[in-house]
Design a protein around this motif. Structure first.
Motif, PDB file in Angstrom:
ATOM      1  N   VAL A 145     -73.810 -34.941   7.956  1.00  0.00           N
ATOM      2  CA  VAL A 145     -74.519 -35.935   8.109  1.00  0.00           C
ATOM      3  C   VAL A 145     -72.764 -36.843   8.423  1.00  0.00           C
ATOM      4  O   VAL A 145     -72.160 -36.583   8.130  1.00  0.00           O
ATOM      5  CB  VAL A 145     -74.241 -36.680   6.903  1.00  0.00           C
ATOM      6  CG1 VAL A 145     -74.506 -37.944   6.541  1.00  0.00           C
ATOM      7  CG2 VAL A 145     -75.846 -36.012   5.559  1.00  0.00           C
ATOM      8  N   ASP A 147     -69.942 -39.416   9.168  1.00  0.00           N
ATOM      9  CA  ASP A 147     -69.125 -40.273   8.489  1.00  0.00           C
ATOM     10  C   ASP A 147     -70.022 -41.547   8.676  1.00  0.00           C
ATOM     11  O   ASP A 147     -70.015 -42.655   7.670  1.00  0.00           O
ATOM     12  CB  ASP A 147     -67.980 -40.621   9.057  1.00  0.00           C
ATOM     13  CG  ASP A 147     -67.156 -39.123   8.098  1.00  0.00           C
ATOM     14  OD1 ASP A 147     -67.303 -38.764   7.434  1.00  0.00           O
ATOM     15  OD2 ASP A 147     -66.050 -38.989   8.405  1.00  0.00           O
ATOM     16  N   LYS A 150     -72.909 -41.995   6.429  1.00  0.00           N
ATOM     17  CA  LYS A 150     -72.272 -42.239   5.076  1.00  0.00           C
ATOM     18  C   LYS A 150     -72.193 -43.281   5.161  1.00  0.00           C
ATOM     19  O   LYS A 150     -72.850 -44.438   3.165  1.00  0.00           O
ATOM     20  CB  LYS A 150     -71.601 -40.954   4.358  1.00  0.00           C
ATOM     21  CG  LYS A 150     -71.718 -40.257   4.766  1.00  0.00           C
ATOM     22  CD  LYS A 150     -70.046 -38.433   4.702  1.00  0.00           C
ATOM     23  CE  LYS A 150     -70.761 -37.448   4.661  1.00  0.00           C
ATOM     24  NZ  LYS A 150     -69.987 -36.640   4.847  1.00  0.00           N
ATOM     25  N   THR A 151     -71.585 -44.390   5.480  1.00  0.00           N
ATOM     26  CA  THR A 151     -71.086 -46.021   5.464  1.00  0.00           C
ATOM     27  C   THR A 151     -72.170 -46.640   5.512  1.00  0.00           C
ATOM     28  O   THR A 151     -72.268 -47.982   4.592  1.00  0.00           O
ATOM     29  CB  THR A 151     -69.842 -45.786   7.032  1.00  0.00           C
ATOM     30  OG1 THR A 151     -69.026 -44.773   6.496  1.00  0.00           O
ATOM     31  CG2 THR A 151     -69.158 -47.659   6.393  1.00  0.00           C
ATOM     32  N   GLY A 153     -74.634 -46.004   4.890  1.00  0.00           N
ATOM     33  CA  GLY A 153     -75.978 -45.850   3.309  1.00  0.00           C
ATOM     34  C   GLY A 153     -74.578 -46.451   2.475  1.00  0.00           C
ATOM     35  O   GLY A 153     -75.396 -47.013   1.725  1.00  0.00           O
TER      36      GLY A 153
END
Length: 183
Positions: A145, A147, A150-151, A153
């Protein structure tokens, strides 16, 4: 939920489903590690001069596993070349034809090497490794995944929590602005 037949909430359903899946997975993993199972080796599949599995890479099994050898072409046998000292595997040295089966339960840890006598020069050799624990290699192509995802999300989760928090606050403490009459 207003339906009388729907006594289970989504949360209860998901909890039960996740619990059932975890129990099923743990049971399957435990059963796979106990031994006493069975494996099948094809002898001369599709007329080829191999044992499948076993010729290209060793068959790994746990002690107590019964291996069924199934002849899928004619004029093959199993001659034991090497085995652990305490083992007593004799193989099946008579030539057999399609449809013949032979079983043996491997109890002793170690490496068992065998071949088909008429086809050994053609490479019809195989190996069975009886091991204490089956090794499972890590998958090679596990997606990562990024970065930035992720940010995104984390930011989306924060925005949803903040919106729900504000909605709760306004519903509980605000919204009723009727003035009282001073009569």
């Amino acid at each position: 939920m207003t339906d009388g037949n729907a006594d289970m909430s989504r949360r209860a359903f998901l909890t039960a489903a996740a619990g059932s899946a975890a129990v099923a997975g743990a049971t399957g993993a435990a059963a796979g590690q106990e031994g006493g199972g069975s494996e099948q080796v094809l002898v001369g599949p599709d007329g080829s001069l191999v044992f499948t599995p076993g010729t290209d890479e060793p068959l790994e099994i746990l002690p107590g596993t019964t291996v069924e050898f199934v002849w899928e072409s004619d004029n093959h046998n199993i001659v034991v070349e090497n085995q652990p000292e305490d083992a007593n595997w004799e193989g099946s040295e008579s030539l057999e034809n399609t449809g013949f089966t032979y079983e043996y339960t491997f109890e002793t840890l170690g490496t068992y090497e065998y071949y088909c006598e008429p086809h050994q020069v053609s490479g019809m050799e195989a190996t069975i490794d009886v091991v204490e624990e089956i090794s499972t290699p890590e998958p090679a192509n596990v997606p990562q995944v990024p970065d930035s995802a992720k940010t995104l999300g984390v930011a989306t989760t924060f925005a949803m929590v903040a919106t729900l928090g504000l909605a709760f606050f306004f519903m509980k403490y605000g919204g009723n602005y009727e003035l009282e009459d001073d009569e």
